[in-house]
Design an enzyme around this catalytic site. Structure first.
Site, PDB file in Angstrom:
ATOM      1  N   VAL A   7       0.844  -1.252  -0.004  1.00 46.46           N
ATOM      2  CA  VAL A   7      -0.016   0.083  -0.139  1.00 46.46           C
ATOM      3  C   VAL A   7       1.002   1.356   0.067  1.00 46.46           C
ATOM      4  CG1 VAL A   7      -1.941   1.230   1.092  1.00 46.46           C
ATOM      5  CG2 VAL A   7      -1.514  -1.473   1.294  1.00 46.46           C
ATOM      6  N   LYS A  13      -0.884  -2.294  -4.580  1.00 44.41           N
ATOM      7  CA  LYS A  13      -0.518  -3.210  -5.501  1.00 44.41           C
ATOM      8  C   LYS A  13      -0.779  -4.671  -4.550  1.00 44.41           C
ATOM      9  CE  LYS A  13       3.329  -1.348  -6.805  1.00 44.41           C
ATOM     10  NZ  LYS A  13       4.498  -1.115  -7.144  1.00 44.41           N
ATOM     11  N   TYR A  94      18.622   3.303  11.197  1.00 47.76           N
ATOM     12  CA  TYR A  94      17.993   4.346  12.012  1.00 47.76           C
ATOM     13  C   TYR A  94      18.096   4.212  13.362  1.00 47.76           C
ATOM     14  CZ  TYR A  94      15.506   6.676   8.138  1.00 47.76           C
ATOM     15  OH  TYR A  94      15.302   7.321   7.062  1.00 47.76           O
ATOM     16  N   ALA A 102       8.434   1.394   6.174  1.00 44.42           N
ATOM     17  CA  ALA A 102       8.229   0.128   6.058  1.00 44.42           C
ATOM     18  C   ALA A 102       8.424  -0.751   4.572  1.00 44.42           C
ATOM     19  CB  ALA A 102       6.914  -0.269   6.481  1.00 44.42           C
ATOM     20  N   ASP A 103       8.327   0.326   3.639  1.00 39.16           N
ATOM     21  CA  ASP A 103       8.572  -0.258   2.284  1.00 39.16           C
ATOM     22  C   ASP A 103       9.914  -0.242   1.818  1.00 39.16           C
ATOM     23  OD1 ASP A 103       8.482   2.700   2.343  1.00 39.16           O
ATOM     24  OD2 ASP A 103       7.998   2.994   0.440  1.00 39.16           O
TER      25      ASP A 103
END
Length: 246
Positions: A7, A13, A94, A102-103
């Site tokens: 998302v 997709k 990080y 998250a992607d």
């Protein structure tokens, strides 16, 4: 059977993973429909999966709407991927790991599984992210730049005499609309080539993986060699699901 979904900021997709094979798939723009209505349109005819694993960068409303529909219709808890300090052989750079998109996290997990080498991961979507990954799985960090559409929209919004028109992507634009379209494409390509080259000087040479909805549009204008992986996010979700996933 699992449903895997990506998302993004503009589109959702998804595909079906059955015993490690990617089967039926689909995609749609989001924004005009409620999330439950969109889920019903995309997934209403599917048989009940064993799992639904989702990477979501579209916000809390998207997460709540999709999770609610999945529970009501499939009686399973949606599994939303979040960035962590370490997973699947990748260590997050990080200081606050959960703040990494998250992607980007899922794409790096896939890149680690595919290459096992120093690599750069370039995701061309609404925004373009470029991350460097060391051969031992250390995420060295990355950058975020506007994608082609955002560049064009900035010009349309903040100038007085550039109307929003479709154009041709040309190096030598002979109209304002073509100059805008060519400028955004070549600017993005030059940024990707330049940033990945500079990362390679520090991190070491390795594959440059290219993914995202705009990857195919950017690829012809890139000068370096790139490995196009259109299903990189789904490959990462598959790794996260584990070797014994249904």
């Amino acid at each position: 059977m699992m449903v895997l979904a990506d998302v993004g900021n503009s589109r959702i997709k998804w595909l079906i993973d059955e015993r490690g094979q990617f089967q039926a798939r689909g995609q749609a723009s989001h924004g005009a429909e409620h999330w439950a209505e969109l889920a019903a349109r995309l997934w209403g005819s599917l048989k009940r999966p064993a799992r639904a694993i989702i990477v979501n960068v579209a916000g809390t409303e998207a997460r709540a709407g999709l999770a609610s529909w999945i529970w009501k219709n499939w009686a399973i808890e949606a599994e939303f991927v979040v960035s962590t300090a370490a997973a699947c052989g990748v260590r997050n750079a990080y200081a606050e790991p959960e703040r990494l998109g998250a992607d980007r996290w899922v794409a790096m997990i896939a890149a680690r599984a595919i290459t096992g080498q120093n690599c750069c991961v370039v995701d061309c979507g609404t925004a373009i992210t470029i991350d460097a990954l060391a051969a031992d799985g250390r995420h060295l960090g990355g950058v975020i730049i506007p994608g082609m559409r955002l560049m064009r929209e900035a010009l349309y919004r903040d100038t007085q005499q550039i109307p929003p028109e479709d154009g041709q992507t040309r190096l030598f634009g002979q109209s304002t609309r073509d100059a805008v379209w060519g400028g955004s494409a070549y600017a993005v390509a030059a940024a990707i080539d330049g940033i990945t080259a500079r990362m390679a000087v520090v991190a070491g040479e390795g594959p440059r993986l290219l993914t995202g909805g705009d990857a195919g549009a950017v690829l012809p204008f890139l000068q370096a060699s790139y490995q196009w992986e259109p299903d990189l996010i789904f490959q990462g979700l598959r790794v996260i699901a584990g070797p014994d996933a249904a």
